[in-house]
Design a protein around this motif. Structure first.
Motif, PDB file in Angstrom:
ATOM      1  N   GLY A 262      96.722  38.958  29.793  1.00 52.84           N
ATOM      2  CA  GLY A 262      97.460  40.146  30.204  1.00 52.84           C
ATOM      3  C   GLY A 262      98.809  40.293  29.537  1.00 52.84           C
ATOM      4  N   ASP A 263      99.051  39.606  28.435  1.00 57.55           N
ATOM      5  CA  ASP A 263     100.339  39.675  27.745  1.00 57.55           C
ATOM      6  C   ASP A 263     100.663  41.134  27.421  1.00 57.55           C
ATOM      7  OD1 ASP A 263     102.457  39.628  25.938  1.00 57.55           O
ATOM      8  OD2 ASP A 263     101.767  37.809  24.939  1.00 57.55           O
ATOM      9  N   PRO A 264     101.717  41.711  28.006  1.00 49.31           N
ATOM     10  CA  PRO A 264     101.988  43.143  27.805  1.00 49.31           C
ATOM     11  C   PRO A 264     102.341  43.501  26.375  1.00 49.31           C
ATOM     12  CG  PRO A 264     103.811  42.067  28.986  1.00 49.31           C
ATOM     13  CD  PRO A 264     102.691  41.069  28.909  1.00 49.31           C
ATOM     14  N   ARG A 265     102.817  42.565  25.584  1.00 48.78           N
ATOM     15  CA  ARG A 265     103.120  42.850  24.177  1.00 48.78           C
ATOM     16  C   ARG A 265     101.846  43.177  23.409  1.00 48.78           C
ATOM     17  NH1 ARG A 265     105.713  37.667  22.074  1.00 48.78           N
ATOM     18  NH2 ARG A 265     103.924  36.856  23.246  1.00 48.78           N
ATOM     19  N   ILE A 266     100.750  42.502  23.776  1.00 48.42           N
ATOM     20  CA  ILE A 266      99.474  42.789  23.104  1.00 48.42           C
ATOM     21  C   ILE A 266      99.008  44.192  23.449  1.00 48.42           C
ATOM     22  CG2 ILE A 266      97.068  42.100  22.854  1.00 48.42           C
ATOM     23  CD1 ILE A 266      97.880  39.246  23.548  1.00 48.42           C
ATOM     24  N   LEU A 267      99.134  44.576  24.710  1.00 51.47           N
ATOM     25  CA  LEU A 267      98.716  45.919  25.098  1.00 51.47           C
ATOM     26  C   LEU A 267      99.538  46.970  24.360  1.00 51.47           C
ATOM     27  CD1 LEU A 267      96.888  47.678  26.811  1.00 51.47           C
ATOM     28  CD2 LEU A 267      98.581  47.523  28.661  1.00 51.47           C
ATOM     29  N   SER A 268     100.820  46.699  24.152  1.00 48.75           N
ATOM     30  CA  SER A 268     101.647  47.621  23.383  1.00 48.75           C
ATOM     31  C   SER A 268     101.140  47.732  21.950  1.00 48.75           C
ATOM     32  CB  SER A 268     103.101  47.142  23.393  1.00 48.75           C
ATOM     33  OG  SER A 268     103.911  47.950  22.555  1.00 48.75           O
ATOM     34  N   ASP A 269     100.737  46.611  21.360  1.00 48.65           N
ATOM     35  CA  ASP A 269     100.174  46.648  20.003  1.00 48.65           C
ATOM     36  C   ASP A 269      98.890  47.468  19.958  1.00 48.65           C
ATOM     37  OD1 ASP A 269     102.228  45.029  19.096  1.00 48.65           O
ATOM     38  OD2 ASP A 269     101.061  43.177  19.254  1.00 48.65           O
ATOM     39  N   ILE A 270      98.038  47.291  20.966  1.00 47.28           N
ATOM     40  CA  ILE A 270      96.791  48.060  21.023  1.00 47.28           C
ATOM     41  C   ILE A 270      97.105  49.548  21.094  1.00 47.28           C
ATOM     42  CG2 ILE A 270      94.716  48.535  22.373  1.00 47.28           C
ATOM     43  CD1 ILE A 270      94.906  45.594  23.386  1.00 47.28           C
ATOM     44  N   ASP A 271      98.004  49.924  21.989  1.00 42.95           N
ATOM     45  CA  ASP A 271      98.330  51.341  22.165  1.00 42.95           C
ATOM     46  C   ASP A 271      98.907  51.945  20.894  1.00 42.95           C
ATOM     47  OD1 ASP A 271      97.457  51.615  24.787  1.00 42.95           O
ATOM     48  OD2 ASP A 271      99.376  51.006  25.641  1.00 42.95           O
ATOM     49  N   ARG A 272      99.796  51.218  20.228  1.00 38.93           N
ATOM     50  CA  ARG A 272     100.440  51.772  19.038  1.00 38.93           C
ATOM     51  C   ARG A 272      99.502  51.780  17.837  1.00 38.93           C
ATOM     52  NH1 ARG A 272     106.063  48.930  18.255  1.00 38.93           N
ATOM     53  NH2 ARG A 272     104.889  47.077  18.903  1.00 38.93           N
ATOM     54  N   THR A 273      98.523  50.866  17.802  1.00 38.27           N
ATOM     55  CA  THR A 273      97.521  50.923  16.728  1.00 38.27           C
ATOM     56  C   THR A 273      96.567  52.092  16.965  1.00 38.27           C
ATOM     57  OG1 THR A 273      97.648  48.509  16.524  1.00 38.27           O
ATOM     58  CG2 THR A 273      95.824  49.610  15.425  1.00 38.27           C
ATOM     59  N   VAL A 274      96.183  52.307  18.212  1.00 39.65           N
ATOM     60  CA  VAL A 274      95.354  53.479  18.528  1.00 39.65           C
ATOM     61  C   VAL A 274      96.104  54.763  18.194  1.00 39.65           C
ATOM     62  CG1 VAL A 274      94.231  54.754  20.401  1.00 39.65           C
ATOM     63  CG2 VAL A 274      93.981  52.274  20.270  1.00 39.65           C
ATOM     64  N   GLU A 275      97.408  54.770  18.410  1.00 39.83           N
ATOM     65  CA  GLU A 275      98.209  55.938  18.025  1.00 39.83           C
ATOM     66  C   GLU A 275      98.164  56.150  16.510  1.00 39.83           C
ATOM     67  OE1 GLU A 275     100.533  59.303  18.381  1.00 39.83           O
ATOM     68  OE2 GLU A 275      99.452  58.160  19.917  1.00 39.83           O
ATOM     69  N   LEU A 276      98.139  55.063  15.748  1.00 43.00           N
ATOM     70  CA  LEU A 276      97.957  55.172  14.294  1.00 43.00           C
ATOM     71  C   LEU A 276      96.635  55.866  13.985  1.00 43.00           C
ATOM     72  CD1 LEU A 276      98.737  54.233  11.314  1.00 43.00           C
ATOM     73  CD2 LEU A 276      97.281  52.246  11.793  1.00 43.00           C
ATOM     74  N   PHE A 277      95.571  55.472  14.684  1.00 39.86           N
ATOM     75  CA  PHE A 277      94.266  56.098  14.465  1.00 39.86           C
ATOM     76  C   PHE A 277      94.334  57.595  14.760  1.00 39.86           C
ATOM     77  CE2 PHE A 277      92.331  51.812  16.005  1.00 39.86           C
ATOM     78  CZ  PHE A 277      92.675  51.218  14.805  1.00 39.86           C
ATOM     79  N   GLN A 278      94.951  57.933  15.884  1.00 38.94           N
ATOM     80  CA  GLN A 278      94.988  59.334  16.305  1.00 38.94           C
ATOM     81  C   GLN A 278      95.860  60.178  15.379  1.00 38.94           C
ATOM     82  OE1 GLN A 278      92.916  60.097  18.456  1.00 38.94           O
ATOM     83  NE2 GLN A 278      92.869  58.792  20.275  1.00 38.94           N
ATOM     84  N   ARG A 279      96.944  59.584  14.902  1.00 38.68           N
ATOM     85  CA  ARG A 279      97.920  60.355  14.139  1.00 38.68           C
ATOM     86  C   ARG A 279      97.528  60.515  12.668  1.00 38.68           C
ATOM     87  NH1 ARG A 279     104.065  60.764  15.182  1.00 38.68           N
ATOM     88  NH2 ARG A 279     103.363  60.118  17.245  1.00 38.68           N
ATOM     89  N   HIS A 280      96.896  59.490  12.099  1.00 36.06           N
ATOM     90  CA  HIS A 280      96.662  59.512  10.652  1.00 36.06           C
ATOM     91  C   HIS A 280      95.189  59.494  10.242  1.00 36.06           C
ATOM     92  CE1 HIS A 280     100.889  59.216   9.630  1.00 36.06           C
ATOM     93  NE2 HIS A 280     101.032  58.204  10.470  1.00 36.06           N
ATOM     94  N   PHE A 281      94.336  58.820  10.998  1.00 38.30           N
ATOM     95  CA  PHE A 281      92.924  58.717  10.601  1.00 38.30           C
ATOM     96  C   PHE A 281      92.055  59.828  11.188  1.00 38.30           C
ATOM     97  CE2 PHE A 281      94.247  54.341   9.751  1.00 38.30           C
ATOM     98  CZ  PHE A 281      93.536  54.030   8.603  1.00 38.30           C
TER      99      PHE A 281
END
Length: 724
Positions: A262-281
Motif C-alpha cells: 500500500g505504499d502511497p508513493r507507488i500509487l502516485s506513480d501509477i496515477d501519473r503514468t496513467v495520466e501520461l497515457f491519457q495525455r499523450h498516447f
C-alpha cells in the motif's frame, strides 16, 4: 529389379490418451488431442517417469510403466518413428506421466504452483544477487544485470563496469518477486521487491510535476564515471521512440508491490503514468492508444517515428490489463481503473477480431484502425499467445463488467485456437504463424520455426483454466490440463533452476543464442511467476475446490480507511469468499467475507497479514496441524470418492511428521464414504500400531459406527471437537 521402398527413421514425440494396453503384443493405443489414433510399441529399452516439480527428486517409474498404461491416462511418448511406403511403426523409449494415477494430475495439487514459485524466485535471487542481501536485509539492485545465463549467472561481458539495466526487465523481475511473496510469504522475496521498486523510482523515472505525469526511461547505462540515462528505446522494433508497452510494463512490478504494502508513493506513480497515457498516447478522435511517441515532441504522428508513425497495436491496447491495470483495481477498487479496463476490452472486441478473413485477431493498425499488414517482422502474421491472452483477459474483465460480447469473443477464440495454434501431435502451443491459411495445404504455416516459447504456454494454461472455472466446460479443462502438462514436463530446468525460454517441438530445450538465456530484454521472472500465481488461484478456487493462502505486508495507514483488499484476481462475484485471516500470526475476525476485504488495526509498523480464500461451494474443507506430538486433522463437509484425493493429500501431509497420535475432528463431516474409510484403514496399517488414531468429539452417529466397526479407532469423549 524392384524399386526399393521409401524409408525414413527419425526420433520424435507424441502425446495423447491411452486407449488400450495389449500385454500380448507389448503395445498400447494412443489417441491424440485431435482424435487421431496411433499404436505405440514398447519393445527395446524403455524408461518412464512422473512429472516432477522444481525442487523435487526424480520420480522414476520404469519398472511400473506397463502397469501404469491405464485407459484414459494422458502421456508423453518420446521414441523412434519408422516410416515406409504404406506403413509406420512407433517404438517408445521414454514415457512421461503427468498423472500420479488416472485423473490425478500432479499440478492440481494445491501446493504445486506455490512450490514452483518459490523455486523460480530463488533462482533469480541467487543469479542477480549472488552476495545476498545487505545487513539491513535489502538487496542492492545496482548488482542487477538484464542478461542472465542458463545457469543463473551474469554474462562476463555484462559483469564489468559498463552495463545496461533495462527498466522493463527490472520491473518484470520485481513483479515476479512480489508475486512469489504473495504465494509463499517468504520475507526475502518482499525485501527484494521493495528495494527493486525503490531502485526503479530513484533511477528509472522522470517526474514532470508541471504536467502531472511520470515517464520511465528505457534503461540506464552504468559505467566508471557514473550513469547514463537512456530515454528513448534502443530495442530494435522501437528504436529512438517511446513505446507504450515499455511505459506499461514499467508499472508491472511496482503495482504488484503496491498490492502488498500500500505504499502511497507507488500509487502516485501509477496515477501519473496513467495520466501520461491519457495525455499523450490516447487517440481522442478514433479511440484507443498509439503505440509509439516521438521522444522530443511526444507526438505519435511525428515523421521521425518511421514505421511506428500513427500506429496502434495489441500492446498499446491489450497489455494494460494484465501488466498493471487489473492489479491496480484489485488493490484500490477504484472506478476509474475499472472504466479503463472496460474501455480496453471494448476496443479489443470492436477492433481486433478478423473472421472470416482469419481465425486470428488483427494485431497492428493504422491510426484509423485499418489493418497494418506490412509492419516489420509481423507482416500478416499472428502471435498465438496474444490470441489466448485476449481470451484470458476478457474473461477476467467480464467478472467486473459482465458484457456478453466479452464472453462470446473469449469462448470463440478458445474454440478455434487449438486447431490453428497448438501442436496436436506433441502437445504445447506454437509461437508465430501465418494469419491466412496456405491455399495448397489448408494450414496456417509456421513462420520461422516450430519451437514453443515459455510465455505462450502460460497464456494457454491461464486462458483455458479460467474458462473452465467460469463456464464449467470440460473441454476447456482438458485443454488447460494438456497445456499445463506440457509446461511442467518440458520447461522446468531441474539442473540449473528456473524455466527454459524455448523448447523444440518435441519438448527438448532449445539452447542457442538469446534463447539460451534466462534473463534478457524479453525474459525475467514475470510470466513464469504470474503463471504460478494465477494457476494456483484458478485451479484451487475455480476448478479444484481448494483454499488459497495469500500474504500481505501493509504499511502503517497505507490503505484508505485501513481496508486491505485481498481478492486474488478478477473472479466472478460470489464464487469465492474470505474464510480466515491472521495478523501477526493471531486470528483476526474483522473482515468482510464476501467483499474479500480486511479492516486492519491501527499500527505504527507494517503488519504481517495472512488470508485464506476458498470457493463458496467447497464440498470438503480439510486441514491439519501438528503440536509436536499430535497431528490434528480437521474436516468439514463431504468425504466421498470425488474428494478422496484431497483427503488423501491432507492425511499424507499430517502423517509425514511421524506423530505419536492422530486426532480426527469430524464433527462437521456430513458424509464419510466407504473409500475414505478404507483410506484411513490403509494409512492406519502403514503407520504402525503404536500410533493412536482417535475420533475427537461428537461425530455423526453413522460416521462413528462405521469407524468403530473397523476396530482401528479410538473415541475421545472428553475432548472437544474443533474445526480450527
Amino acid at each position: 529389379m524392384t524399386t526399393p521402398q521409401t524409408r525414413r527413421t527419425y526420433s520424435d514425440s507424441i502425446a495423447g490418451y491411452v486407449t488400450a494396453y495389449e500385454p500380448g503384443h507389448d503395445r498400447f493405443g494412443l489417441r491424440t488431442s485431435d482424435g487421431r489414433e496411433f499404436t505405440i510399441h514398447l519393445n527395446g529399452l524403455l524408461g518412464s517417469e512422473i512429472v516432477r516439480n522444481l525442487g523435487d527428486e526424480p520420480r522414476d517409474t520404469g519398472d511400473a510403466t506397463r502397469d501404469m498404461l491405464a485407459e484414459g491416462r494422458y502421456v508423453f511418448v518420446y521414441g523412434l518413428f519408422y516410416q515406409w511406403d504404406g506403413g509406420e511403426r512407433i517404438e517408445a523409449r521414454q514415457i512421461v506421466f503427468p498423472e500420479t494415477s488416472r485423473g490425478s494430475y500432479v499440478f492440481e495439487d494445491p501446493a504445486w504452483w506455490v512450490q514452483q514459485a518459490g523455486e523460480i524466485a530463488d533462482f533469480y535471487l541467487r543469479g542477480h544477487f549472488p552476495q545476498g542481501p545487505g545487513p539491513d536485509g535489502r538487496y542492492d539492485w545496482r548488482d542487477f544485470r538484464t542478461k542472465l545465463t542458463l545457469g543463473g549467472t551474469h554474462l562476463p561481458d555484462f559483469a564489468g563496469d559498463d552495463v545496461r539495466q533495462e527498466t522493463d526487465t527490472i520491473s518484470r523481475m520485481v513483479y515476479g518477486l512480489a508475486t512469489a511473496f504473495l504465494l509463499t510469504g517468504e520475507e526475502r522475496f518482499l525485501a527484494a521487491a521493495e528495494s527493486g521498486t525503490e531502485y526503479l523510482r530513484e533511477h528509472m523515472q522522470v517526474a514532470d510535476d508541471e504536467e502531472g505525469v511520470v515517464y520511465w526511461y528505457h534503461g540506464v547505462d552504468i559505467g566508471e564515471n557514473g550513469q547514463r540515462k537512456v530515454f528513448a528505446s534502443e530495442f530494435g522494433d522501437d528504436f529512438d521512440a517511446v513505446p507504450m508497452y515499455e511505459q506499461i510494463y514499467a508499472l508491472a512490478g511496482p503495482t504488484q508491490t503496491y498490492r502488498i504494502t500500500g505504499d502511497p508513493r507507488i500509487l502516485s506513480d501509477i496515477d501519473r503514468t496513467v495520466e501520461l497515457f491519457q495525455r499523450h498516447f490516447r487517440d481522442e478522435v478514433r479511440g484507443g492508444f498509439f503505440s509509439h511517441l516521438d521522444p522530443i515532441t511526444m507526438d505519435p504522428r511525428a515523421d521521425s517515428l518511421g514505421r511506428n508513425r500513427s500506429r496502434k497495436n495489441w500492446n498499446s491496447v491489450g497489455d494494460h490489463a494484465p501488466a498493471y491495470l487489473i492489479n491496480a483495481y484489485l488493490a484500490t477498487g477504484r472506478e476509474d481503473f475499472a472504466d479503463l479496463l472496460e474501455e480496453t476490452a471494448d476496443t479489443i472486441v470492436a477492433r481486433f477480431p478478423d473472421e472470416p478473413n482469419s481465425p486470428f485477431v488483427q494485431e497492428r493498425f493504422h491510426e484509423d484502425w485499418s489493418p497494418d499488414r506490412t509492419w516489420g517482422w509481423q507482416q500478416d502474421r499472428a502471435v498465438v499467445g496474444h490470441n489466448l491472452k485476449i481470451a484470458w483477459n476478457l474473461t477476467r474483465i467480464r467478472a467486473l463488467r459482465d458484457k456478453p460480447e466479452y464472453a462470446a469473443l473469449a469462448e470463440r477464440i478458445a474454440e478455434i485456437m487449438p486447431a490453428v495454434g497448438s501442436d496436436q501431435q506433441r502437445g504445447g502451443w506454437y509461437d508465430v504463424v501465418e494469419r491466412v491459411a496456405d491455399p495448397d495445404t489448408g494450414l496456417h504455416h509456421l513462420v520461422w520455426h516450430d519451437r514453443k516459447a515459455w510465455w505462450q504456454q502460460e497464456q494457454a494454461i491461464l486462458a483455458y483454466l479460467i474458462l473452465a472455472g467460469v463456464t464449467g466446460d470440460p473441454e476447456h479443462r482438458r485443454l488447460a490440463r494438456e497445456a499445463a502438462a506440457f509446461h511442467n514436463a518440458f520447461f522446468l530446468d531441474y539442473d540449473d533452476g528456473g524455466v527454459y525460454f524455448n523448447v523444440l517441438a518435441n519438448g527438448i530445450p532449445y539452447l542457442v543464442g538469446t534463447e539460451r538465456l534466462k534473463g534478457s530484454h524479453s525474459m525475467a521472472g514475470y510470466h513464469s511467476l504470474e503463471l504460478c500465481y494465477l494457476a494456483a488461484t484458478y485451479t484451487g478456487l475455480l476448478v479444484g475446490s481448494a483454499p488459497l493462502t495469500l500474504h500481505f505486508r501493509p504499511q502503517p495507514g497505507a490503505f484508505p480507511d485501513h481496508v486491505l483488499r485481498v481478492a486474488p484476481d478478477l473472479l466472478p462475484y460470489g464464487t469465492v469468499q474470505l474464510s480466515r485471516v491472521w495478523i501477526d500470526d493471531e486470528r483476526h475476525e474483522d473482515f468482510d467475507a464476501k467483499q474479500l476485504t480486511v479492516r486492519l488495526p491501527v499500527s505504527s509498523r507494517p503488519l504481517r497479514v495472512r488470508v485464506e480464500i476458498e470457493p463458496v461451494d467447497m464440498r470438503l474443507r480439510v486441514s491439519s496441524d501438528f503440536d509436536g506430538r499430535t497431528a490434528h486433522i480437521h474436516c468439514e463437509g463431504v468425504i466421498d470418492r470425488e474428494e478422496l484425493d484431497k483427503f488423501r493429500r491432507c492425511l499424507t501431509e499430517a502423517l509425514s511428521v511421524e506423530p505419536r497420535r492422530v486426532e480426527f475432528h469430524l464433527c462437521q463431516v456430513t458424509e464419510l464414504a466407504r473409500p475414505a474409510i478404507n483410506e484411513l484403514l490403509f494409512q492406519r496399517t502403514k503407520i504402525g500400531l503404536d500410533v493412536d488414531f482417535v475420533i475427537v468429539g461428537c461425530t455423526l452417529p453413522e460416521v462413528t459406527r462405521a469407524l468403530l466397526a473397523t476396530d482401528a479407532f479410538l473415541i475421545d469423549e472428553d475432548s472437544r471437537c474443533s474445526t480450527d
